[in-house]
Write a protein that holds these residues in place. Structure first.
Motif, PDB file in Angstrom:
ATOM      1  N   ARG A 124       0.343   5.862   0.681  1.00 21.30           N
ATOM      2  CA  ARG A 124      -0.440   7.034   1.078  1.00 21.30           C
ATOM      3  C   ARG A 124       0.293   8.245   0.516  1.00 21.30           C
ATOM      4  NH1 ARG A 124      -0.885   8.319   7.196  1.00 21.30           N
ATOM      5  NH2 ARG A 124       0.767   9.809   6.804  1.00 21.30           N
ATOM      6  N   GLY A 184       0.792  -1.220   0.000  1.00 23.85           N
ATOM      7  CA  GLY A 184       0.000   0.000   0.000  1.00 23.85           C
ATOM      8  C   GLY A 184       0.824   1.269   0.000  1.00 23.85           C
ATOM      9  N   GLN A 203      -4.374   6.033   3.412  1.00 22.17           N
ATOM     10  CA  GLN A 203      -3.673   4.783   3.118  1.00 22.17           C
ATOM     11  C   GLN A 203      -4.573   3.848   2.319  1.00 22.17           C
ATOM     12  OE1 GLN A 203      -0.446   3.971   4.254  1.00 22.17           O
ATOM     13  NE2 GLN A 203      -0.498   2.053   3.151  1.00 22.17           N
ATOM     14  N   VAL A 204      -4.057   3.346   1.204  1.00 21.81           N
ATOM     15  CA  VAL A 204      -4.782   2.353   0.403  1.00 21.81           C
ATOM     16  C   VAL A 204      -3.943   1.089   0.314  1.00 21.81           C
ATOM     17  CG1 VAL A 204      -6.139   3.996  -0.942  1.00 21.81           C
ATOM     18  CG2 VAL A 204      -3.904   3.297  -1.776  1.00 21.81           C
ATOM     19  N   TRP A 205      -4.639  -0.052   0.209  1.00 24.28           N
ATOM     20  CA  TRP A 205      -3.977  -1.356   0.206  1.00 24.28           C
ATOM     21  C   TRP A 205      -4.450  -2.171  -0.974  1.00 24.28           C
ATOM     22  CZ3 TRP A 205      -0.190  -2.115   3.592  1.00 24.28           C
ATOM     23  CH2 TRP A 205      -0.179  -1.360   4.756  1.00 24.28           C
ATOM     24  N   VAL A 229      -1.931  -0.049  -6.968  1.00 23.91           N
ATOM     25  CA  VAL A 229      -3.032   0.333  -6.089  1.00 23.91           C
ATOM     26  C   VAL A 229      -3.548   1.705  -6.505  1.00 23.91           C
ATOM     27  CG1 VAL A 229      -2.325  -1.068  -4.126  1.00 23.91           C
ATOM     28  CG2 VAL A 229      -1.460   1.248  -4.345  1.00 23.91           C
ATOM     29  N   GLU A 230      -4.844   1.899  -6.310  1.00 28.15           N
ATOM     30  CA  GLU A 230      -5.451   3.181  -6.659  1.00 28.15           C
ATOM     31  C   GLU A 230      -5.872   3.897  -5.389  1.00 28.15           C
ATOM     32  OE1 GLU A 230      -9.013   5.138  -9.329  1.00 28.15           O
ATOM     33  OE2 GLU A 230      -8.737   2.973  -9.348  1.00 28.15           O
ATOM     34  N   GLN A 231      -5.392   5.118  -5.260  1.00 28.87           N
ATOM     35  CA  GLN A 231      -5.748   5.968  -4.125  1.00 28.87           C
ATOM     36  C   GLN A 231      -6.717   7.032  -4.632  1.00 28.87           C
ATOM     37  OE1 GLN A 231      -2.503   7.511  -1.673  1.00 28.87           O
ATOM     38  NE2 GLN A 231      -3.614   9.439  -1.553  1.00 28.87           N
ATOM     39  N   THR A 232      -7.917   7.082  -4.078  1.00 23.96           N
ATOM     40  CA  THR A 232      -8.937   8.012  -4.565  1.00 23.96           C
ATOM     41  C   THR A 232      -9.064   9.275  -3.719  1.00 23.96           C
ATOM     42  OG1 THR A 232     -10.653   6.843  -3.334  1.00 23.96           O
ATOM     43  CG2 THR A 232     -10.296   6.165  -5.630  1.00 23.96           C
ATOM     44  N   PRO A 257      -4.340  11.924  -5.146  1.00 26.92           N
ATOM     45  CA  PRO A 257      -4.959  10.671  -5.606  1.00 26.92           C
ATOM     46  C   PRO A 257      -4.363  10.237  -6.946  1.00 26.92           C
ATOM     47  CG  PRO A 257      -6.628  12.207  -4.845  1.00 26.92           C
ATOM     48  CD  PRO A 257      -5.340  12.972  -4.908  1.00 26.92           C
TER      49      PRO A 257
END
Length: 188
Positions: free
Chosen positions: A72, A70, A105-107, A97-100, A76
């Motif tokens: 952060r 992941g 934090q995205v996993w 991974v896509e962070q919106t 985005p």
């Protein structure tokens, strides 16, 4: 009555044995733990025209597996996270991974990646935006940094370009850390 007592005693022993086997080892997220540490302060947010592959060299003190990767970041987007074998400088695991939402934090789940105790690995991601992290006191981070069963050995980076193939980060720096890349580790 004696047979009934023996039956209940055996049932209690069986039930307690099952509970011990069902104990779950807690997952570790070493970089999130480190960045939340009282010795670290969040620095500046950067957005740059240059892309960098940056992250942490580490080892584990106990064999186990990585199950998630992941990031952060302040912006985005879609980010490639890579696990490297330090000895061979080859990619052994990777996830996009896509962070919106900014700074959340995205996993991404991965096929469990087995890690060998005391072998060196590197986790990196490619980005042109990041937060910096600095020591609260002193001018440098004091490596090694131990977080649970994970030992952080150094921060490093390499300049790159958007969409480039993974490039092993070779320039080490102890005065700051750029980027927030992490993994979920489950010790055996």
């Amino acid at each position: 009555m004696k047979n009934l007592s023996i039956f209940f005693f055996a049932l209690i022993l069986l039930a307690s044995a099952c509970k011990k086997e069902d104990a779950v080892t807690p997952a570790e997220t070493p970089l999130a733990s480190f960045f939340a540490d009282s010795t670290v302060k969040t620095g500046t947010k950067f957005t740059n025209s240059t892309f960098y592959e940056f992250g942490q060299r580490f080892q584990v003190s106990k064999a186990g597996k990585i199950t998630k990767l992941g990031v952060r970041t302040p912006t985005p987007g879609t980010y490639r996270v890579v696990i490297w074998d330090v000895d061979t400088k080859t990619v052994i695991g990777q996830k996009t991974v896509e962070q919106t939402t900014s700074n959340i934090q995205v996993w991404g789940d991965i096929t469990p990646l087995a890690l060998v105790a005391n072998k060196q690995y590197f986790i990196s991601y490619l980005s042109n935006n990041w937060n910096t992290f600095n020591p609260k006191t002193g001018a440098t981070f004091s490596y090694p940094i131990v977080k649970g069963n994970v030992v952080l050995l150094s921060y490093a980076y390499s300049s790159s370009t958007s969409g480039a193939l993974p490039k092993y980060p070779a320039t080490e720096d102890k005065t700051y850390i750029a980027g927030f890349v992490d993994f979920t580790f489950l010790p055996d």
